[in-house]
Design a protein around this motif. Structure first.
Motif, PDB file in Angstrom:
ATOM      1  N   UNK A 210      33.425  48.005  37.081  1.00 41.92           N
ATOM      2  CA  UNK A 210      34.649  47.197  37.018  1.00 41.92           C
ATOM      3  C   UNK A 210      34.580  46.090  38.069  1.00 41.92           C
ATOM      4  N   UNK A 211      34.131  46.433  39.252  1.00 45.02           N
ATOM      5  CA  UNK A 211      33.970  45.428  40.310  1.00 45.02           C
ATOM      6  C   UNK A 211      32.955  44.367  39.901  1.00 45.02           C
ATOM      7  N   UNK A 212      31.789  44.792  39.459  1.00 42.82           N
ATOM      8  CA  UNK A 212      30.754  43.804  39.136  1.00 42.82           C
ATOM      9  C   UNK A 212      31.162  42.957  37.930  1.00 42.82           C
ATOM     10  N   UNK A 213      31.922  43.532  37.006  1.00 42.95           N
ATOM     11  CA  UNK A 213      32.426  42.739  35.890  1.00 42.95           C
ATOM     12  C   UNK A 213      33.340  41.624  36.371  1.00 42.95           C
ATOM     13  N   UNK A 214      34.217  41.950  37.332  1.00 42.96           N
ATOM     14  CA  UNK A 214      35.095  40.923  37.901  1.00 42.96           C
ATOM     15  C   UNK A 214      34.264  39.871  38.639  1.00 42.96           C
ATOM     16  N   UNK A 215      33.285  40.317  39.399  1.00 36.20           N
ATOM     17  CA  UNK A 215      32.459  39.375  40.153  1.00 36.20           C
ATOM     18  C   UNK A 215      31.635  38.487  39.228  1.00 36.20           C
ATOM     19  N   UNK A 216      31.134  39.049  38.136  1.00 33.83           N
ATOM     20  CA  UNK A 216      30.369  38.234  37.185  1.00 33.83           C
ATOM     21  C   UNK A 216      31.206  37.055  36.704  1.00 33.83           C
TER      22      UNK A 216
END
Length: 246
Positions: A210-216
């Motif tokens: 979820x974090x990396x999706x937001x960062x992407x």
């Protein structure tokens, strides 16, 4: 029947713990100089563990007396008041004896103090928002937090973000992510740190994906400080990749 405690008793108990040398250090640490975010704040020199210990002695302090402490220019008196308010809110939230009328009164009392500028430093916000507003909104509409986030006040915006820590701990990152998207362009240091911190906690407590999706989707827009906090627990390769997107 024993008499209820008073703000004067809390003040006296804190004064007994005061250390003038610590007061000088704390006034520098909390940026109380002219033009700084904590301008005008007064410190006794009481460390947080000692303040918590004092607050525990006054768990039945009435709201009016808590309000008297929140109106004090002394930082530790306001912090002690919030610790007592946390305890009172937690007591009113126990499942078997839950008192929603008392909880609602305390939430409004707290929000009024925030609006009036009495919860006016990062430690005061961080010690209270997730313990009062967050639990209150767990099973309610969260529009209040977006109202706070759309105001210019640094402290109201930080309250909005930190309140969502309660949701993250309950496994729900949705409100944090929505607020983060709205506040990405606020480059004030204390918003940047709060935003990055909450994003990091999503990766730690809910789901790294979820974090990396937001960062992407958003790393290119993020401020350096927020991004640095958000990627702190990622691999060195991931951290480097997201920083390169800016």
């Amino acid at each position: 029947m024993s008499e209820l405690p008073t703000a004067a008793q809390v003040r006296a108990a804190l004064a007994e713990q005061a250390d003038p040398a610590d007061a000088i250090h704390l006034q520098r640490f909390f940026k109380t100089g002219a033009g700084e975010y904590g301008e005008g704040d007064v410190f006794l020199g009481v460390r947080v563990p000692a303040t918590r210990k004092v607050a525990k002695q006054f768990g039945t302090l009435p709201l009016k007396q808590i309000g008297d402490l929140l109106d004090s220019p002394v930082h530790e008196e306001r912090l002690a008041a919030l610790f007592v308010l946390n305890a009172r809110f937690a007591a009113a939230s126990k499942p078997r004896t839950r008192d929603d009328a008392a909880r609602a009164e305390m939430v409004e009392f707290y929000l009024d103090a925030v609006r009036r500028g009495r919860v006016n430093n990062w430690d005061l916000v961080d010690a209270s928002a997730e313990n009062i507003v967050g639990p209150w909104l767990l099973d309610k509409d969260r529009g209040l937090l977006f109202d706070l986030a759309r105001r210019d006040s640094l402290w109201e915006r930080r309250v909005a973000l930190l309140s969502t820590f309660a949701f993250i701990k309950a496994g729900d990152p949705s409100t944090t992510l929505e607020l983060a998207s709205e506040l990405l362009d606020d480059r004030r240091d204390l918003i940047q740190k709060a935003l990055g911190w909450m994003l990091r906690e999503i990766g730690k407590r809910v789901d790294p994906a979820v974090l990396t999706g937001f960062l992407d989707a958003n790393a290119a827009r993020m401020g350096r400080t927020a991004l640095s906090y958000a990627v702190e627990h990622l691999t060195p390769e991931e951290r480097a990749a997201y920083r390169a997107m800016r």
